[in-house]
Design a protein around this motif. Structure first.
Motif, PDB file in Angstrom:
ATOM      1  N   PHE A   1       1.377  16.666  44.740  1.00  0.00           N
ATOM      2  CA  PHE A   1       2.072  17.573  43.835  1.00  0.00           C
ATOM      3  C   PHE A   1       1.029  18.486  43.200  1.00  0.00           C
ATOM      4  CE2 PHE A   1       2.985  18.722  39.466  1.00  0.00           C
ATOM      5  CZ  PHE A   1       4.238  19.284  39.534  1.00  0.00           C
ATOM      6  N   ALA A   2       1.166  19.803  43.407  1.00  0.00           N
ATOM      7  CA  ALA A   2       0.274  20.791  42.804  1.00  0.00           C
ATOM      8  C   ALA A   2       0.996  21.429  41.624  1.00  0.00           C
ATOM      9  CB  ALA A   2      -0.108  21.859  43.823  1.00  0.00           C
ATOM     10  N   ALA A   3       0.343  21.439  40.459  1.00  0.00           N
ATOM     11  CA  ALA A   3       1.012  21.858  39.232  1.00  0.00           C
ATOM     12  C   ALA A   3       1.196  23.360  39.112  1.00  0.00           C
ATOM     13  CB  ALA A   3       0.269  21.322  38.004  1.00  0.00           C
TER      14      ALA A   3
ATOM     15  N   VAL B   1       5.272  32.754  21.930  1.00  0.00           N
ATOM     16  CA  VAL B   1       4.497  32.011  22.925  1.00  0.00           C
ATOM     17  C   VAL B   1       5.251  31.991  24.247  1.00  0.00           C
ATOM     18  CG1 VAL B   1       3.729  29.696  23.579  1.00  0.00           C
ATOM     19  CG2 VAL B   1       3.201  30.599  21.315  1.00  0.00           C
ATOM     20  N   LEU B   2       4.515  32.212  25.314  1.00  0.00           N
ATOM     21  CA  LEU B   2       5.065  32.200  26.665  1.00  0.00           C
ATOM     22  C   LEU B   2       4.595  30.973  27.435  1.00  0.00           C
ATOM     23  CD1 LEU B   2       4.227  35.898  27.415  1.00  0.00           C
ATOM     24  CD2 LEU B   2       6.540  35.013  27.545  1.00  0.00           C
ATOM     25  N   ASP B   3       5.479  30.392  28.221  1.00  0.00           N
ATOM     26  CA  ASP B   3       5.139  29.394  29.240  1.00  0.00           C
ATOM     27  C   ASP B   3       4.843  28.001  28.693  1.00  0.00           C
ATOM     28  OD1 ASP B   3       4.575  28.532  31.921  1.00  0.00           O
ATOM     29  OD2 ASP B   3       2.443  28.694  31.478  1.00  0.00           O
ATOM     30  N   ARG B   4       4.425  27.888  27.433  1.00  0.00           N
ATOM     31  CA  ARG B   4       3.927  26.606  26.940  1.00  0.00           C
ATOM     32  C   ARG B   4       4.583  26.167  25.636  1.00  0.00           C
ATOM     33  NH1 ARG B   4      -2.319  28.059  28.814  1.00  0.00           N
ATOM     34  NH2 ARG B   4      -1.730  28.135  31.008  1.00  0.00           N
ATOM     35  N   ARG B   5       4.547  24.866  25.389  1.00  0.00           N
ATOM     36  CA  ARG B   5       5.029  24.313  24.117  1.00  0.00           C
ATOM     37  C   ARG B   5       3.966  24.497  23.038  1.00  0.00           C
ATOM     38  NH1 ARG B   5       4.857  19.398  23.750  1.00  0.00           N
ATOM     39  NH2 ARG B   5       3.985  18.784  25.774  1.00  0.00           N
TER      40      ARG B   5
ATOM     41  N   THR C   1      -5.613  20.076  27.685  1.00  0.00           N
ATOM     42  CA  THR C   1      -5.230  20.718  26.430  1.00  0.00           C
ATOM     43  C   THR C   1      -4.006  21.620  26.582  1.00  0.00           C
ATOM     44  OG1 THR C   1      -6.773  22.538  26.881  1.00  0.00           O
ATOM     45  CG2 THR C   1      -7.579  20.707  25.537  1.00  0.00           C
ATOM     46  N   ILE C   2      -3.521  21.807  27.810  1.00  0.00           N
ATOM     47  CA  ILE C   2      -2.407  22.716  28.074  1.00  0.00           C
ATOM     48  C   ILE C   2      -1.125  21.910  28.251  1.00  0.00           C
ATOM     49  CG2 ILE C   2      -1.513  24.445  29.672  1.00  0.00           C
ATOM     50  CD1 ILE C   2      -4.456  25.055  30.393  1.00  0.00           C
ATOM     51  N   SER C   3      -0.073  22.317  27.542  1.00  0.00           N
ATOM     52  CA  SER C   3       1.159  21.527  27.539  1.00  0.00           C
ATOM     53  C   SER C   3       1.778  21.427  28.925  1.00  0.00           C
ATOM     54  CB  SER C   3       2.171  22.121  26.559  1.00  0.00           C
ATOM     55  OG  SER C   3       2.620  23.398  26.983  1.00  0.00           O
ATOM     56  N   THR C   4       1.727  22.505  29.721  1.00  0.00           N
ATOM     57  CA  THR C   4       2.324  22.431  31.053  1.00  0.00           C
ATOM     58  C   THR C   4       1.602  21.420  31.936  1.00  0.00           C
ATOM     59  OG1 THR C   4       0.978  24.364  31.663  1.00  0.00           O
ATOM     60  CG2 THR C   4       3.265  24.775  31.060  1.00  0.00           C
ATOM     61  N   SER C   5       0.294  21.289  31.770  1.00  0.00           N
ATOM     62  CA  SER C   5      -0.466  20.293  32.539  1.00  0.00           C
ATOM     63  C   SER C   5       0.042  18.887  32.231  1.00  0.00           C
ATOM     64  CB  SER C   5      -1.953  20.383  32.194  1.00  0.00           C
ATOM     65  OG  SER C   5      -2.474  21.653  32.449  1.00  0.00           O
ATOM     66  N   VAL C   6       0.160  18.600  30.950  1.00  0.00           N
ATOM     67  CA  VAL C   6       0.583  17.274  30.507  1.00  0.00           C
ATOM     68  C   VAL C   6       2.041  17.013  30.889  1.00  0.00           C
ATOM     69  CG1 VAL C   6       0.920  15.819  28.473  1.00  0.00           C
ATOM     70  CG2 VAL C   6      -1.079  17.328  28.612  1.00  0.00           C
ATOM     71  N   ASP C   7       2.896  18.017  30.690  1.00  0.00           N
ATOM     72  CA  ASP C   7       4.325  17.841  30.969  1.00  0.00           C
ATOM     73  C   ASP C   7       4.590  17.592  32.449  1.00  0.00           C
ATOM     74  OD1 ASP C   7       4.795  18.266  28.310  1.00  0.00           O
ATOM     75  OD2 ASP C   7       5.573  20.308  28.537  1.00  0.00           O
ATOM     76  N   ARG C   8       3.833  18.258  33.315  1.00  0.00           N
ATOM     77  CA  ARG C   8       4.091  18.113  34.747  1.00  0.00           C
ATOM     78  C   ARG C   8       3.604  16.754  35.257  1.00  0.00           C
ATOM     79  NH1 ARG C   8       2.942  24.602  35.964  1.00  0.00           N
ATOM     80  NH2 ARG C   8       4.681  25.196  34.595  1.00  0.00           N
ATOM     81  N   VAL C   9       2.520  16.260  34.689  1.00  0.00           N
ATOM     82  CA  VAL C   9       2.113  14.885  35.020  1.00  0.00           C
ATOM     83  C   VAL C   9       3.168  13.903  34.527  1.00  0.00           C
ATOM     84  CG1 VAL C   9       0.402  13.086  34.636  1.00  0.00           C
ATOM     85  CG2 VAL C   9      -0.347  15.434  35.020  1.00  0.00           C
TER      86      VAL C   9
ATOM     87  N   ASP D   1      11.321  24.487  31.964  1.00  0.00           N
ATOM     88  CA  ASP D   1      11.256  23.044  31.723  1.00  0.00           C
ATOM     89  C   ASP D   1      10.291  22.403  32.725  1.00  0.00           C
ATOM     90  OD1 ASP D   1      11.664  20.344  31.255  1.00  0.00           O
ATOM     91  OD2 ASP D   1      13.793  20.595  30.840  1.00  0.00           O
ATOM     92  N   SER D   2       9.021  22.311  32.320  1.00  0.00           N
ATOM     93  CA  SER D   2       7.978  21.815  33.220  1.00  0.00           C
ATOM     94  C   SER D   2       8.192  20.358  33.617  1.00  0.00           C
ATOM     95  CB  SER D   2       6.599  21.963  32.558  1.00  0.00           C
ATOM     96  OG  SER D   2       6.133  23.281  32.646  1.00  0.00           O
ATOM     97  N   GLU D   3       8.531  19.518  32.644  1.00  0.00           N
ATOM     98  CA  GLU D   3       8.679  18.095  32.962  1.00  0.00           C
ATOM     99  C   GLU D   3       9.841  17.875  33.922  1.00  0.00           C
ATOM    100  OE1 GLU D   3       9.294  13.696  30.892  1.00  0.00           O
ATOM    101  OE2 GLU D   3       8.807  15.426  29.637  1.00  0.00           O
ATOM    102  N   ALA D   4      10.967  18.545  33.677  1.00  0.00           N
ATOM    103  CA  ALA D   4      12.129  18.370  34.548  1.00  0.00           C
ATOM    104  C   ALA D   4      11.849  18.898  35.957  1.00  0.00           C
ATOM    105  CB  ALA D   4      13.342  19.078  33.951  1.00  0.00           C
ATOM    106  N   GLY D   5      11.118  20.008  36.056  1.00  0.00           N
ATOM    107  CA  GLY D   5      10.783  20.548  37.372  1.00  0.00           C
ATOM    108  C   GLY D   5       9.888  19.613  38.162  1.00  0.00           C
TER     109      GLY D   5
END
Length: 347
Positions: free
Chosen positions: A248-250, A143-147, A187-195, A159-163
């Motif tokens: 902030f744009a994700a 898997v790329l980019d996502r958890r 439904t996408i982990s990067t969306s949730v992590d960045r918020v 590390d989306s949340e840290a960024g």
């Protein structure tokens, strides 16, 4: 059409020697290899890929499934994948889902039927049917980019949340207190992590992220009726009171839409509103880099993911998965500055 026997006759060697040269297996002296390669070129011989596949039980094909191949982040990942694949004699098939679970499922069915050796996947969901399908057919996946919620699946991401946390802390340090967060689908982990990263940075400073300043939409240019950055920014301007002083744009495509919406509203960036984003742009996309970003090492993500997939193909398909998390780079540019007016003045 030339055959391997024709090549052997032209080079005055056995067919086995020609096979060793083609497959780079076994010892062949340099002069003999030169004669065989010259004979192959003179005759225009093309090895029978199907026959080789039947003998080796490998197609030497990897599949890369991404959500938006037009996004420079994913095209750079693709370059990293291709470089590793080519070095090991593999070809790469490219598939584009537009964040559609149905498209993802359809691609996987086709790829399984074509017996690809492995799949590199940017999943539309954090777990579920796609991984069960691949495992049932013994097709390795990274898997790329996502958890993902599967301990047996390898993954490579930033590390989306840290960024997001670092970008938000930067805005707070400039004096911003009301920051809108525009992101991808829930439904996408990067969306949730960045918020989550934005919210944690605000909370650590004694601030809150109001629901009216959060929008979930699409990561790409409004495909499949997803709400893109332009529409999300317009929604915030129409409903939030007072306005935020920063957005902030994700990802970079959301940021493009945000800047367009702000310009149409007569707002200057960063004078009237600051904008920061996850993902940088390639140098040849912008003569004068403008956005403050958390840049991901896209090439390295693709490169490492391809290496993991080839290891998985050659090794144990049922081993516990590896989770590789790359750091981001915070790059501060002209799109972020101190707010021009106070929140009270905006109310």
């Amino acid at each position: 059409m030339s055959t391997i026997s024709d090549v052997a006759e032209r080079a005055a060697v056995s067919a086995m020697t020609v096979s060793r040269v083609i497959n780079n297996s076994g010892y062949v002296s340099a002069p003999t290899r030169d004669r065989v390669e010259r004979a192959i070129e003179e005759l225009g011989y093309v090895p029978n890929a199907l026959a080789r596949q039947l003998r080796s039980k490998r197609t030497k094909i990897l599949a890369l499934i991404v959500s938006d191949i037009t996004n420079p982040f994913f095209t750079t990942i693709a370059r990293g994948v291709e470089d590793v694949a080519a070095r090991h004699g593999f070809s790469v098939m490219f598939c584009n889902t537009d964040e559609s679970a149905a498209e993802e499922a359809q691609y996987l069915q086709v790829l399984i039927e074509r017996q690809v050796d492995g799949v590199l996947l940017v999943p539309t969901r954090r777990g579920g049917a796609s991984f069960r399908t691949l495992r049932a057919h013994r097709v390795p996946v990274v898997v790329l980019d996502r958890r993902v919620n599967d301990p047996f699946v390898d993954s490579v991401r930033c590390d989306s949340e840290a960024g997001a946390y670092a970008l938000t802390r930067h805005l707070i340090s400039l004096g911003h207190r009301r920051i809108a967060v525009l992101t991808g689908r829930r439904t996408i982990s990067t969306s949730v992590d960045r918020v989550a990263g934005c919210r944690r940075a605000l909370q650590d400073s004694g601030l809150v992220l109001p629901g009216e300043l959060v929008r979930f939409g699409g990561y790409n240019f409004g495909s499949l009726n997803q709400t893109d950055g332009y529409e999300m920014a317009r929604s915030v301007l129409a409903s939030a009171s007072p306005w935020p002083t920063a957005i902030f744009a994700a990802n970079n495509f959301i940021a493009f839409g945000v800047v367009r919406a702000l310009h149409e509203a007569g707002l200057a960036v960063p004078g009237d509103m600051s904008v920061v984003a996850f993902d940088d742009l390639p140098a040849d996309w912008a003569m004068d880099p403008f956005l403050t970003v958390a840049a991901q090492p896209a090439y390295e993500i693709g490169h490492r993911a391809a290496e993991l997939l080839l290891d998985r193909i050659a090794g144990d398909p049922d081993a516990i998965g590896n989770a590789v998390v790359f750091p981001f780079e915070l790059i501060i540019r002209n799109s972020s500055s101190a707010p021009r007016v106070t929140e009270a003045a905006r109310a």
